[in-house]
Motif scaffolding. Structure first.
Motif, PDB file in Angstrom:
ATOM      1  N   PHE A  88       2.289  46.662 -15.000  1.00 47.93           N
ATOM      2  CA  PHE A  88       3.318  45.707 -14.620  1.00 47.93           C
ATOM      3  C   PHE A  88       3.240  44.465 -15.500  1.00 47.93           C
ATOM      4  CE2 PHE A  88       2.758  48.194 -10.754  1.00 47.93           C
ATOM      5  CZ  PHE A  88       4.072  48.391 -10.336  1.00 47.93           C
ATOM      6  N   GLU A  89       4.405  44.018 -15.949  1.00 47.70           N
ATOM      7  CA  GLU A  89       4.508  42.712 -16.593  1.00 47.70           C
ATOM      8  C   GLU A  89       4.819  41.720 -15.488  1.00 47.70           C
ATOM      9  OE1 GLU A  89       6.626  41.626 -20.569  1.00 47.70           O
ATOM     10  OE2 GLU A  89       8.047  41.248 -18.927  1.00 47.70           O
ATOM     11  N   THR A  90       3.882  40.837 -15.219  1.00 46.04           N
ATOM     12  CA  THR A  90       3.971  39.936 -14.073  1.00 46.04           C
ATOM     13  C   THR A  90       4.229  38.505 -14.531  1.00 46.04           C
ATOM     14  OG1 THR A  90       2.431  41.327 -12.820  1.00 46.04           O
ATOM     15  CG2 THR A  90       2.744  39.075 -12.044  1.00 46.04           C
ATOM     16  N   ARG A  91       5.248  37.901 -13.966  1.00 45.71           N
ATOM     17  CA  ARG A  91       5.606  36.515 -14.281  1.00 45.71           C
ATOM     18  C   ARG A  91       5.409  35.650 -13.029  1.00 45.71           C
ATOM     19  NH1 ARG A  91      11.374  38.032 -15.390  1.00 45.71           N
ATOM     20  NH2 ARG A  91      10.641  39.841 -14.219  1.00 45.71           N
ATOM     21  N   VAL A  92       4.720  34.532 -13.189  1.00 45.74           N
ATOM     22  CA  VAL A  92       4.406  33.645 -12.080  1.00 45.74           C
ATOM     23  C   VAL A  92       5.124  32.314 -12.287  1.00 45.74           C
ATOM     24  CG1 VAL A  92       2.570  32.550 -10.744  1.00 45.74           C
ATOM     25  CG2 VAL A  92       2.130  34.736 -11.901  1.00 45.74           C
ATOM     26  N   TYR A  93       5.927  31.933 -11.300  1.00 46.99           N
ATOM     27  CA  TYR A  93       6.677  30.682 -11.365  1.00 46.99           C
ATOM     28  C   TYR A  93       6.200  29.746 -10.248  1.00 46.99           C
ATOM     29  CZ  TYR A  93       9.874  33.350 -14.339  1.00 46.99           C
ATOM     30  OH  TYR A  93      10.418  34.111 -15.343  1.00 46.99           O
ATOM     31  N   PRO A  94       5.631  28.592 -10.595  1.00 46.94           N
ATOM     32  CA  PRO A  94       5.150  27.665  -9.562  1.00 46.94           C
ATOM     33  C   PRO A  94       6.290  26.821  -8.985  1.00 46.94           C
ATOM     34  CG  PRO A  94       4.707  26.770 -11.735  1.00 46.94           C
ATOM     35  CD  PRO A  94       5.320  28.132 -11.963  1.00 46.94           C
ATOM     36  N   PHE A  95       6.164  26.454  -7.725  1.00 51.90           N
ATOM     37  CA  PHE A  95       7.056  25.471  -7.107  1.00 51.90           C
ATOM     38  C   PHE A  95       6.212  24.608  -6.172  1.00 51.90           C
ATOM     39  CE2 PHE A  95       7.336  29.412  -4.665  1.00 51.90           C
ATOM     40  CZ  PHE A  95       7.172  28.996  -3.346  1.00 51.90           C
ATOM     41  N   ASP A  96       6.829  23.684  -5.485  1.00 48.23           N
ATOM     42  CA  ASP A  96       6.087  22.658  -4.741  1.00 48.23           C
ATOM     43  C   ASP A  96       5.069  23.226  -3.756  1.00 48.23           C
ATOM     44  OD1 ASP A  96       7.427  20.733  -6.103  1.00 48.23           O
ATOM     45  OD2 ASP A  96       8.924  20.366  -4.541  1.00 48.23           O
ATOM     46  N   SER A  97       5.449  24.252  -3.009  1.00 42.35           N
ATOM     47  CA  SER A  97       4.573  24.743  -1.945  1.00 42.35           C
ATOM     48  C   SER A  97       3.921  26.093  -2.245  1.00 42.35           C
ATOM     49  CB  SER A  97       5.364  24.862  -0.636  1.00 42.35           C
ATOM     50  OG  SER A  97       6.479  25.731  -0.800  1.00 42.35           O
ATOM     51  N   GLY A  98       4.085  26.596  -3.455  1.00 41.61           N
ATOM     52  CA  GLY A  98       3.480  27.893  -3.770  1.00 41.61           C
ATOM     53  C   GLY A  98       3.955  28.434  -5.101  1.00 41.61           C
ATOM     54  N   VAL A  99       4.028  29.762  -5.197  1.00 49.90           N
ATOM     55  CA  VAL A  99       4.485  30.410  -6.433  1.00 49.90           C
ATOM     56  C   VAL A  99       5.366  31.607  -6.077  1.00 49.90           C
ATOM     57  CG1 VAL A  99       2.445  29.735  -7.777  1.00 49.90           C
ATOM     58  CG2 VAL A  99       2.466  31.923  -6.557  1.00 49.90           C
ATOM     59  N   SER A 100       6.238  31.936  -7.028  1.00 52.29           N
ATOM     60  CA  SER A 100       7.020  33.165  -6.942  1.00 52.29           C
ATOM     61  C   SER A 100       6.516  34.115  -8.019  1.00 52.29           C
ATOM     62  CB  SER A 100       8.508  32.880  -7.155  1.00 52.29           C
ATOM     63  OG  SER A 100       9.030  32.061  -6.131  1.00 52.29           O
ATOM     64  N   VAL A 101       6.342  35.368  -7.653  1.00 52.63           N
ATOM     65  CA  VAL A 101       5.787  36.348  -8.583  1.00 52.63           C
ATOM     66  C   VAL A 101       6.774  37.499  -8.750  1.00 52.63           C
ATOM     67  CG1 VAL A 101       3.868  37.901  -9.077  1.00 52.63           C
ATOM     68  CG2 VAL A 101       3.456  35.767  -7.804  1.00 52.63           C
ATOM     69  N   TYR A 102       7.167  37.740 -10.002  1.00 50.77           N
ATOM     70  CA  TYR A 102       8.046  38.859 -10.335  1.00 50.77           C
ATOM     71  C   TYR A 102       7.246  39.847 -11.177  1.00 50.77           C
ATOM     72  CZ  TYR A 102      11.890  35.718  -9.045  1.00 50.77           C
ATOM     73  OH  TYR A 102      12.738  34.869  -8.378  1.00 50.77           O
ATOM     74  N   SER A 103       7.278  41.135 -10.802  1.00 43.76           N
ATOM     75  CA  SER A 103       6.519  42.146 -11.530  1.00 43.76           C
ATOM     76  C   SER A 103       7.445  43.291 -11.928  1.00 43.76           C
ATOM     77  CB  SER A 103       5.366  42.686 -10.677  1.00 43.76           C
ATOM     78  OG  SER A 103       4.437  41.651 -10.382  1.00 43.76           O
ATOM     79  N   ARG A 104       7.515  43.530 -13.227  1.00 44.14           N
ATOM     80  CA  ARG A 104       8.374  44.600 -13.756  1.00 44.14           C
ATOM     81  C   ARG A 104       7.515  45.769 -14.215  1.00 44.14           C
ATOM     82  NH1 ARG A 104      10.676  45.522 -19.014  1.00 44.14           N
ATOM     83  NH2 ARG A 104       9.665  43.590 -19.725  1.00 44.14           N
ATOM     84  N   ASP A 105       7.874  46.970 -13.809  1.00 45.75           N
ATOM     85  CA  ASP A 105       7.131  48.166 -14.188  1.00 45.75           C
ATOM     86  C   ASP A 105       7.372  48.462 -15.668  1.00 45.75           C
ATOM     87  OD1 ASP A 105       6.109  50.766 -14.570  1.00 45.75           O
ATOM     88  OD2 ASP A 105       6.514  51.319 -12.491  1.00 45.75           O
ATOM     89  N   VAL A 106       6.305  48.400 -16.462  1.00 44.35           N
ATOM     90  CA  VAL A 106       6.413  48.647 -17.908  1.00 44.35           C
ATOM     91  C   VAL A 106       5.521  49.817 -18.317  1.00 44.35           C
ATOM     92  CG1 VAL A 106       7.076  46.283 -18.485  1.00 44.35           C
ATOM     93  CG2 VAL A 106       4.632  46.877 -18.348  1.00 44.35           C
ATOM     94  N   THR A 107       5.275  50.712 -17.376  1.00 45.45           N
ATOM     95  CA  THR A 107       4.351  51.824 -17.625  1.00 45.45           C
ATOM     96  C   THR A 107       4.779  52.678 -18.808  1.00 45.45           C
ATOM     97  OG1 THR A 107       3.809  51.899 -15.261  1.00 45.45           O
ATOM     98  CG2 THR A 107       3.197  53.816 -16.596  1.00 45.45           C
ATOM     99  N   GLU A 108       6.041  53.089 -18.835  1.00 42.32           N
ATOM    100  CA  GLU A 108       6.504  53.956 -19.914  1.00 42.32           C
ATOM    101  C   GLU A 108       6.404  53.249 -21.260  1.00 42.32           C
ATOM    102  OE1 GLU A 108       7.003  57.070 -19.368  1.00 42.32           O
ATOM    103  OE2 GLU A 108       6.610  56.669 -17.251  1.00 42.32           O
ATOM    104  N   ALA A 109       6.765  51.968 -21.295  1.00 41.48           N
ATOM    105  CA  ALA A 109       6.681  51.211 -22.537  1.00 41.48           C
ATOM    106  C   ALA A 109       5.237  51.098 -23.016  1.00 41.48           C
ATOM    107  CB  ALA A 109       7.287  49.820 -22.355  1.00 41.48           C
ATOM    108  N   MET A 110       4.301  50.913 -22.072  1.00 43.88           N
ATOM    109  CA  MET A 110       2.896  50.820 -22.442  1.00 43.88           C
ATOM    110  C   MET A 110       2.382  52.138 -22.994  1.00 43.88           C
ATOM    111  SD  MET A 110       1.564  47.815 -22.099  1.00 43.88           S
ATOM    112  CE  MET A 110      -0.192  48.200 -22.032  1.00 43.88           C
ATOM    113  N   HIS A 111       2.779  53.250 -22.372  1.00 43.55           N
ATOM    114  CA  HIS A 111       2.360  54.556 -22.866  1.00 43.55           C
ATOM    115  C   HIS A 111       2.906  54.806 -24.268  1.00 43.55           C
ATOM    116  CE1 HIS A 111       1.566  56.265 -18.562  1.00 43.55           C
ATOM    117  NE2 HIS A 111       0.619  55.459 -18.986  1.00 43.55           N
TER     118      HIS A 111
END
Length: 224
Positions: A88-111
């Motif tokens: 997974f390519e995981t992106r973490v975005y901070p905000f005042d009270s926590g973080v938002s995490v987006y994870s994209r499946d990149v398995t095929e691209a990695m292989h």
């Protein structure tokens, strides 16, 4: 709020929102689908992310999460999530009270990337073997046979010559101990006669009982 949740559920990315204590405040259907276990999604809210996704504890995700909080800037990490055996390519975005995490499946691209890197490595080693100035012909062939054995996953590699109705091994790289340089057998007792006559490589599915031509293909105890 319902429209936002519906939108997040339609995303192909896994989405998780965390508070300042690493507890889940929301996760979409995609994220719930890769959790360790079959608990209801609503029951996961309030749980620590490390308990719900234990496979991320020893990955770059933790570092990315800490960096996002310290810097106040988004961070990215590519991780291998072992429980699902996915990348997974995981992106973490901070905000005042926590973080938002987006994870994209990149398995095929990695292989695909790893396969490309593997092929480039093989080609580099192939070039090194054949371009070594001071190496004898036999040494170059031995290097190529060793490389072929490794890439193909076979036990034996041989360079052979066919002279009339005789088959003679010239250079041998054999882990089985069944072949030796200078071995001579009748060509008709091998599968090489067909290879020579058709000038095409050959694969056999039966267990080997006779030598095969290593000038065309590697050999193992069970040829596929």
């Amino acid at each position: 709020m319902e429209e936002r949740a519906e939108l997040l559920d339609r995303m192909t990315d896994a989405f998780v929102a965390l508070d300042a204590d690493d507890r889940i405040t929301y996760l979409n259907a995609r994220a719930a689908g890769v959790t360790a276990g079959d608990r209801d999604r609503d029951d996961l809210v309030g749980e620590r992310v490390w308990d719900v996704f234990p496979g991320v504890i020893d990955t770059e995700f933790r570092t990315a999460l800490e960096r996002a909080r310290e810097t106040g800037k988004s961070t990215t990490a590519t991780i291998h999530y072992e429980p699902a055996d996915r990348f997974f390519e995981t992106r973490v975005y901070p905000f005042d009270s926590g973080v938002s995490v987006y994870s994209r499946d990149v398995t095929e691209a990695m292989h695909e990337r790893r396969e490309l890197e593997r092929r480039e490595s093989v080609m580099h080693r192939l070039h090194e073997a054949i371009s070594e100035r001071d190496a004898t012909f036999e040494r170059k062939v031995a290097s190529l046979l060793a490389l072929g054995r490794e890439v193909l996953g076979v036990e034996s590699g041989l360079l052979s010559r066919v002279q009339g109705d005789r088959y003679r091994t010239v250079v041998v790289d054999d882990a089985t101990g069944e072949f030796a340089e200078g071995d001579v057998v009748s060509l008709s007792s091998t599968v090489c006669e067909r290879v020579v006559s058709t000038e095409r490589s050959l694969q056999a599915s039966r267990r080997r009982t006779t030598p095969i031509s290593p000038s065309v293909t590697g050999s193992s105890r069970s040829i596929e």
